[in-house]
Design an enzyme around this catalytic site. Sequence first.
Site, PDB file in Angstrom:
ATOM      1  N   ASP A 428       0.594  -1.262  -0.117  1.00  0.00           N
ATOM      2  CA  ASP A 428       0.056  -0.123  -0.029  1.00  0.00           C
ATOM      3  C   ASP A 428       0.867   1.382   0.086  1.00  0.00           C
ATOM      4  O   ASP A 428       2.160   1.236   0.314  1.00  0.00           O
ATOM      5  CB  ASP A 428      -0.790   0.127   1.298  1.00  0.00           C
ATOM      6  N   ASP A 489     -10.473   3.981  -1.769  1.00  0.00           N
ATOM      7  CA  ASP A 489     -11.072   2.797  -0.824  1.00  0.00           C
ATOM      8  C   ASP A 489     -12.713   2.978  -1.050  1.00  0.00           C
ATOM      9  O   ASP A 489     -13.541   4.039  -1.054  1.00  0.00           O
ATOM     10  CB  ASP A 489     -10.961   3.422   0.553  1.00  0.00           C
TER      11      ASP A 489
HETATM   12  C1  9PG Z   1      -4.832   0.950   5.597  1.00  0.00           C
HETATM   13  C2  9PG Z   1      -5.806   1.475   4.285  1.00  0.00           C
HETATM   14  C3  9PG Z   1      -6.426   0.022   3.529  1.00  0.00           C
HETATM   15  C4  9PG Z   1      -6.986   0.703   2.367  1.00  0.00           C
HETATM   16  C5  9PG Z   1      -6.010   1.226   1.444  1.00  0.00           C
HETATM   17  C6  9PG Z   1      -5.487   2.562   2.311  1.00  0.00           C
HETATM   18  O1  9PG Z   1      -5.865   9.307   4.154  1.00  0.00           O
HETATM   19  N1  9PG Z   1      -6.168   8.801   2.770  1.00  0.00           N
HETATM   20  O2  9PG Z   1      -6.028   9.542   1.992  1.00  0.00           O
HETATM   21  C7  9PG Z   1      -5.948   7.373   2.834  1.00  0.00           C
HETATM   22  C8  9PG Z   1      -6.460   7.015   1.213  1.00  0.00           C
HETATM   23  C9  9PG Z   1      -6.407   5.467   1.268  1.00  0.00           C
HETATM   24  C10 9PG Z   1      -6.441   4.687   2.377  1.00  0.00           C
HETATM   25  C11 9PG Z   1      -5.883   5.559   3.507  1.00  0.00           C
HETATM   26  C12 9PG Z   1      -5.985   6.486   3.844  1.00  0.00           C
HETATM   27  O3  9PG Z   1      -6.547   3.406   2.356  1.00  0.00           O
HETATM   28  O4  9PG Z   1      -6.636   1.687   0.049  1.00  0.00           O
HETATM   29  O5  9PG Z   1      -7.620  -0.589   1.684  1.00  0.00           O
HETATM   30  O6  9PG Z   1      -5.517  -0.786   3.368  1.00  0.00           O
HETATM   31  O7  9PG Z   1      -5.043   2.037   3.389  1.00  0.00           O
HETATM   32  O8  9PG Z   1      -4.421   2.301   6.208  1.00  0.00           O
END
Ligand code: 9PG
Length: 775
Positions: A428, A489
């Site tokens: 990720d 997500d």
């Molecule tokens: C774990 C998650 C999950 C998820 C991923 C990812 O803050 N943000 O912009 C943000 C974007 C995506 C996100 C989390 C935060 O999700 O896609 O499936 O694994 O990380 O932290």
Amino acid sequence: MADSALYRGEIHLHVNPDTGLILLRLGSLSLAGFCRAGVNVAGQPKVTVTGMRAVELAHDLIDDAHGKGQRLVVRFADGPHDVGLRLEVVVYESRPFVTLRLGVLNHGVSRVFVQTITPLDAIQINWGEGPLDGWVNGFHSWSFTGFVPHNCRQPRPAFGFLTRPQAANPTTPMPRRPGQYVGEWVGMLLDEGGQALVAGFIGVEDQFGQVYLDGRPGHRRLMLQNTADGVPLGSGEVMWGEWAVLYPLRLPHPDPLGEYAEAVARLSRGRLPAPYPSPGWSSWYQFFDRVTLDDLLRNQVALTKLRRQLPLTVVQLDDGYQPAWGDWLAHNDRFPSSVGGWAAGVRDSGFQPGLWLSPFTVEPSSSVFRSYPEAVLRTAGGRPVSGGVQLRRQLYGLDPTHPATQYLLHKVFETAIKEWGIRYLKLDFLYCGALPGARHDPSRTRAQALRDGLKLIRDIAGEDVTMVGCGCPLGPAIGLVDIMRVGPDVAPYWYPQLLGIRALFRESFSLPSARNSLAVSLNRHWTHRRFWWLDADNLIVRKQQSLTDAEVQTLVTVLAMADSHLVLSDDLPTLEPERIQWAASLLPYLPGRTEIPTFPCQTAPDMLIRRYAGPAGPHLALALINWQDVPARLSASRDVLGLPEQIPLLAFDFWSRRASVLPPGPIESAPVPPHGVVLLHLRPLVPGPQLVGTDLHISGGQEVVHWDVRRDSLHFDIQLERCADGAVWLKLPAPPHRAECGGKPAEIVATDQPGIYAVRVSVDGVAEVIIYSEG
Ligand code: 9PG
């Protein structure tokens, strides 16, 4: 000098040897512009070198990855800093596109730094009078991708100053006005009459590339630009930009980006799990970062009990076990024992442990950040480069070109794979491996740095470990990951919200939300099975959440129609039996072909088609999605579906379990609830016994593997690879007398439609069904 033109069918290219003006005719469209590069010498601002006077023109015949073609090579007179440009243009015997790339040559004595390589900056486009709409591809998994109408501004990240890298390429300027668009790797301009132009980079491994589009009358522009990130170019050296393509299209078209994607895949071969990826369960969308070992264990027990009914094989632990981002080999106090111990337990119960890792990300409180400060990517001034903010956590990126990062990657992946036995990795926040900054090896671009990092992980993991890319810049990951998240997500709610506020964020397409993940993933369907297996994110089916029943049905339906990798993320011990069935209906993956007839002209495509061929005759699944906030009747013309106009259709409505015969004419639905879907399985009505549909599998009959119509009986086999009770709807010319399933009597239920009957079946992996007609 040799002739400065190239012709091939509808494509005509001419370079003026005195001015460098490139004239490109693509069918009825024509573009005029120049090629350029942006370079600087140490300590001085960037200057633009434009290809103007040609000093050499050459033609030859070539035979490359795209087949036989004719090439024109133009060498331009040196510009500022003794930098010369060399343009190559190719037209192919059997391709509808023209390809071009630009080389930058340093003819001076001192080093120059290459910032941008622009094989085409078309400042004039002859294309009717009206404004043009756009379609843009986004930078990484979570970036907005889709149609942008000419009167709307391209969606941009919410709180960009804090979270920009989480949503988009931080070095690509966002368009300011409606009618301007910027796509990463590829974009399209579209007019009202169905004329479209595809422009993009098909070379994706070495440099990021953007296509800047302006569709405003009087301002039309199309610029293909590679970012070379200031990589040095020594005296006498040459640096090539990536290959770009351009081709015109007439819409509607069954696969508008097919030519583009196939050309990319000829240069960077994709990687596909065979025959399909193992479906799984994940902790994230139920437990988020509060997950405990106990949550996992309870769900593993449930998975074991459900094994025959819902055969998920991967148990994937997501974010939440680590004490800090970066310290991936340690665990926090919600995990009394090590991740390795948990993984061994998963294997002992017959499942495959899967693990989430964010290999290029660290937070300041981690011990990795303190012990290996040199691995952290920094600005030229030495400040760590922000990778954004996640749940109030400041994230920084690692520099994949630094030996300390490579050492850390070795340590993490050797432990996870060899010691803990993890064979499924969800990787990720991968954009953190490609942040802009001063890398240890300054000769690597951002794209190369990321690809080097991913290659290293793949080398350690070996060919058999499944790697899922997430938050991942798309291009450099092709051929290295097996599965790619192609949208933001999903969430247990429909519209994006931040701090409980919804109103302000509706157009923030990178924030988690069911709507966002579905809409963006559908706009990336063209990558599926070409670059990787598509992952439209996890499925959430539980009743206890903010998604309505209709919205959950839309999630299930879109995942099925998109042929997405399936990972369920609900608390299984408390999951309602009906919802378990909804999830199970997606298994196994069955072959079919997806079409999105309105692509690329809708931000959220409202019609999906999946065509199936099988022994019970071909059929198609039609999903009509109501993206509106009020109930709506939805319709589809037979023409769009490729179905005969005059013949009645047998229809099975999967979610209401209703069979019917539709009269000639368009297909029209009853009112569909807000954000809901109608899923119909359609077959032309013909004489004799016919399969109408089933409630066993979402394909509505693709699980029927053998179909034999005899004089007084009908025999068919169902192959489901799991246990299920359900029904098969049949159209029979004579009322059935009795039915058998697996040698036992099966109940026949008449429906409200004359000649259509439902037969109750019980499937244990497979089932053999016989229907005897009367007399
Ligand atoms: C774990 C998650 C999950 C998820 C991923 C990812 O803050 N943000 O912009 C943000 C974007 C995506 C996100 C989390 C935060 O999700 O896609 O499936 O694994 O990380 O932290």
